[in-house]
Design a protein around this motif. Structure first.
Motif, PDB file in Angstrom:
ATOM      1  N   UNK A 227      21.814  19.313  21.393  1.00  0.00           N
ATOM      2  CA  UNK A 227      20.532  20.014  21.285  1.00  0.00           C
ATOM      3  C   UNK A 227      20.180  20.736  22.582  1.00  0.00           C
ATOM      4  N   UNK A 228      20.615  20.209  23.726  1.00  0.00           N
ATOM      5  CA  UNK A 228      20.391  20.904  24.992  1.00  0.00           C
ATOM      6  C   UNK A 228      21.207  22.197  25.045  1.00  0.00           C
ATOM      7  N   UNK A 229      22.452  22.147  24.585  1.00  0.00           N
ATOM      8  CA  UNK A 229      23.272  23.355  24.523  1.00  0.00           C
ATOM      9  C   UNK A 229      22.638  24.407  23.623  1.00  0.00           C
ATOM     10  N   UNK A 230      22.128  23.960  22.470  1.00  0.00           N
ATOM     11  CA  UNK A 230      21.458  24.900  21.567  1.00  0.00           C
ATOM     12  C   UNK A 230      20.237  25.513  22.245  1.00  0.00           C
ATOM     13  N   UNK A 231      19.444  24.699  22.957  1.00  0.00           N
ATOM     14  CA  UNK A 231      18.254  25.211  23.626  1.00  0.00           C
ATOM     15  C   UNK A 231      18.620  26.234  24.695  1.00  0.00           C
ATOM     16  N   UNK A 232      19.708  25.964  25.423  1.00  0.00           N
ATOM     17  CA  UNK A 232      20.148  26.904  26.453  1.00  0.00           C
ATOM     18  C   UNK A 232      20.557  28.233  25.830  1.00  0.00           C
ATOM     19  N   UNK A 233      21.345  28.164  24.755  1.00  0.00           N
ATOM     20  CA  UNK A 233      21.801  29.388  24.087  1.00  0.00           C
ATOM     21  C   UNK A 233      20.611  30.166  23.546  1.00  0.00           C
ATOM     22  N   UNK A 234      19.698  29.466  22.874  1.00  0.00           N
ATOM     23  CA  UNK A 234      18.551  30.140  22.265  1.00  0.00           C
ATOM     24  C   UNK A 234      17.689  30.824  23.313  1.00  0.00           C
ATOM     25  N   UNK A 236      18.423  31.626  26.475  1.00  0.00           N
ATOM     26  CA  UNK A 236      19.140  32.671  27.188  1.00  0.00           C
ATOM     27  C   UNK A 236      19.321  33.930  26.369  1.00  0.00           C
ATOM     28  N   UNK A 237      19.614  33.764  25.078  1.00  0.00           N
ATOM     29  CA  UNK A 237      19.838  34.925  24.210  1.00  0.00           C
ATOM     30  C   UNK A 237      18.543  35.660  23.927  1.00  0.00           C
ATOM     31  N   UNK A 238      17.506  34.928  23.519  1.00  0.00           N
ATOM     32  CA  UNK A 238      16.262  35.598  23.124  1.00  0.00           C
ATOM     33  C   UNK A 238      15.612  36.321  24.298  1.00  0.00           C
ATOM     34  N   UNK A 239      15.829  35.849  25.522  1.00  0.00           N
ATOM     35  CA  UNK A 239      15.205  36.495  26.679  1.00  0.00           C
ATOM     36  C   UNK A 239      16.013  37.691  27.194  1.00  0.00           C
ATOM     37  N   UNK A 293      26.385  30.204  14.733  1.00  0.00           N
ATOM     38  CA  UNK A 293      26.083  30.833  16.021  1.00  0.00           C
ATOM     39  C   UNK A 293      27.359  31.291  16.721  1.00  0.00           C
ATOM     40  N   UNK A 294      28.368  30.430  16.720  1.00  0.00           N
ATOM     41  CA  UNK A 294      29.636  30.795  17.361  1.00  0.00           C
ATOM     42  C   UNK A 294      30.225  32.040  16.708  1.00  0.00           C
ATOM     43  N   UNK A 295      30.178  32.097  15.366  1.00  0.00           N
ATOM     44  CA  UNK A 295      30.683  33.272  14.653  1.00  0.00           C
ATOM     45  C   UNK A 295      29.896  34.521  15.017  1.00  0.00           C
ATOM     46  N   UNK A 296      28.562  34.386  15.125  1.00  0.00           N
ATOM     47  CA  UNK A 296      27.722  35.540  15.453  1.00  0.00           C
ATOM     48  C   UNK A 296      28.083  36.087  16.837  1.00  0.00           C
ATOM     49  N   UNK A 297      28.257  35.206  17.824  1.00  0.00           N
ATOM     50  CA  UNK A 297      28.646  35.652  19.159  1.00  0.00           C
ATOM     51  C   UNK A 297      30.023  36.299  19.136  1.00  0.00           C
ATOM     52  N   UNK A 351      15.867  17.054  28.310  1.00  0.00           N
ATOM     53  CA  UNK A 351      16.886  17.950  28.887  1.00  0.00           C
ATOM     54  C   UNK A 351      16.909  19.315  28.208  1.00  0.00           C
ATOM     55  N   UNK A 352      16.592  19.358  26.917  1.00  0.00           N
ATOM     56  CA  UNK A 352      16.571  20.647  26.217  1.00  0.00           C
ATOM     57  C   UNK A 352      15.515  21.563  26.813  1.00  0.00           C
ATOM     58  N   UNK A 353      14.347  21.018  27.134  1.00  0.00           N
ATOM     59  CA  UNK A 353      13.289  21.833  27.734  1.00  0.00           C
ATOM     60  C   UNK A 353      13.639  22.244  29.160  1.00  0.00           C
ATOM     61  N   UNK A 354      14.329  21.365  29.894  1.00  0.00           N
ATOM     62  CA  UNK A 354      14.760  21.734  31.242  1.00  0.00           C
ATOM     63  C   UNK A 354      15.694  22.943  31.199  1.00  0.00           C
ATOM     64  N   UNK A 355      16.721  22.880  30.358  1.00  0.00           N
ATOM     65  CA  UNK A 355      17.676  23.994  30.314  1.00  0.00           C
ATOM     66  C   UNK A 355      17.050  25.228  29.675  1.00  0.00           C
ATOM     67  N   UNK A 356      16.081  25.031  28.775  1.00  0.00           N
ATOM     68  CA  UNK A 356      15.370  26.179  28.202  1.00  0.00           C
ATOM     69  C   UNK A 356      14.634  26.950  29.285  1.00  0.00           C
TER      70      UNK A 356
END
Length: 406
Positions: A227-234, A236-239, A293-297, A351-356
């Motif tokens: 879930x932390x990896x997902x938060x980082x990807x989300x 980073x991508x949206x911003x 998500x991996x396919x989209x990237x 940790x998800x909020x930290x990496x977000x």
């Protein structure tokens, strides 16, 4: 008629209340800064980076407080905790309008971070689990479905307020909504029903879940990491996505149109899950979402950022994120049970909020030093790592129990 009565007078009222307050909380605390902070920073003569640092402090504060706040909801319910959180947010936003010094500005974001930890999805999921127990997944899905409209409400409302009242008027208006709409709804309209109780000794001959897993060891680490990896990807991508598409040769109007597809795709995937709730294991939902998500990237990296491909990326990425939000609420409930759920989901959220909070700066730096394509390839790797974590998790099974005598 019975369902209508429950929606007004029974526990089902929680779904209606939280559906509305999640739209307002996300639409006030999370979406406006990207529009307001450039005006705020320019008005004070600060850099935009410093202005956005306040928002990052809010997210980090939310991560620090999340386990404690959700644990308090476990014990005392959402009425007290979520209403106090809304009042903290109202105070923080109101003080932002008069905080002319940098330390005071950053201190305001500590209050807003406390509001984030006690009014967004994690406290809402904890409140629903406290009310509905192990059957809370359908209610969680519906609330996230409604919450998907937050950007649809938040960004246009922010833009209108900016045009007519400036950034101070916008934040004072949002503070009033938190204080006089969100806080009273949490305090007085949320039901105080408690469904979570210790499981009875041997009962029913039907298959019931075995004793829930303990939130520790490798399964918990893998779940938290995924879930932390997902938060980082989300984050980073949206911003950074819109700027990346423009650098790829797309005009501004097309880029905005592509970005607008993210919200509807997110809502559509949540609606599909709502209609199928209980038939699909949340672990498989999470696996499918990060694989998408991996396919989209991969598609955007290999084919390039033409308008059709970018639109397909936005739809796929939005749909994946839509159901990942549901999985973040439903999967810990399935694995660890409803008792102590708030503390568990708060520990996962930290940790998800930290990496977000860090992701926008990390991704922007990577774009400057490397290239957009390299960043997309990093997105593929991150999604595959999350998929590997989810594939390695084995949730508890089911065992039969004997029927207890009447």
């Amino acid at each position: 008629m019975h369902k209508l009565r429950d929606l007004v007078f029974g526990p089902g009222r929680a779904v209606a209340v939280l559906s509305l307050t999640e739209i307002l909380a996300w639409g006030i605390l999370i979406y406006p800064p990207v529009l307001i902070l450039p005006h705020l920073a320019a008005d004070h003569g600060w850099s935009l980076a410093f202005g956005m640092a306040g928002f990052s402090i809010g997210l980090v504060t939310s991560g620090i407080l999340s386990p404690t706040v959700c644990g308090l909801i476990d014990r005392h319910g959402g009425n007290i905790v979520m209403s106090l959180g809304a009042l903290a947010g109202a105070l923080g936003l109101a003080l932002l309008t008069v905080a002319d010094q940098r330390p005071a500005y950053l201190a305001c974001w500590l209050l807003i971070g406390a509001a984030m930890s006690s009014t967004l999805y994690d406290p809402a999921f904890t409140t629903l689990t406290r009310i509905f127990g192990t059957s809370a997944r359908r209610q969680i899905t519906f609330v996230t479905f409604a919450g998907g409209f937050a950007s649809t409400v938040g960004w246009p409302a922010t833009q209108v307020l900016l045009e007519h009242f400036g950034w101070r008027g916008a934040y004072l208006t949002f503070a009033a909504v938190l204080a006089f709409v969100v806080a009273p709804l949490h305090a007085f309209a949320l039901p105080r029903t408690v469904a979570v109780a210790p499981l009875p000794a041997a009962s029913s001959s039907t298959a019931l879940p075995v004793a829930p897993m303990r939130p520790e060891g490798w399964p918990f680490i893998l779940l938290t990491a995924a879930f932390a990896l997902h938060a980082f990807i989300l984050s980073g991508v949206t911003s950074n996505l819109l700027a990346m598409l423009q650098r790829g040769g797309m005009d501004a109007a097309t880029v905005v149109a592509v970005g607008a597809l993210f919200g509807p795709a997110q809502v559509a995937s949540r609606l599909a899950d709502f209609m199928l709730a209980g038939r699909t294991h949340p672990l498989w939902i999470a696996r499918g979402a990060v694989a998408l998500m991996a396919f989209a990237f991969f598609m955007l990296s290999v084919v390039g950022a033409s308008p059709p491909v970018a639109a397909l990326f936005a739809v796929a990425f939005g749909a994946a994120n839509g159901v990942m939000t549901i999985a973040r609420g439903a999967l810990p409930l399935l694995m660890y049970g409803p008792i102590g759920y708030g503390r568990v989901i708060g520990r996962i959220a930290r940790p998800a909020l930290f990496v977000q909070a860090l992701a926008p700066f990390v991704v922007a730096s990577a774009v400057e030093r490397l290239s957009d394509r390299t960043v997309l390839e990093m997105g593929i790797v991150g999604a595959l790592l999350a998929l590997g974590c989810f594939l390695a998790i084995r949730p508890p099974g089911h065992v039969p129990r004997t029927r207890r005598s009447a």
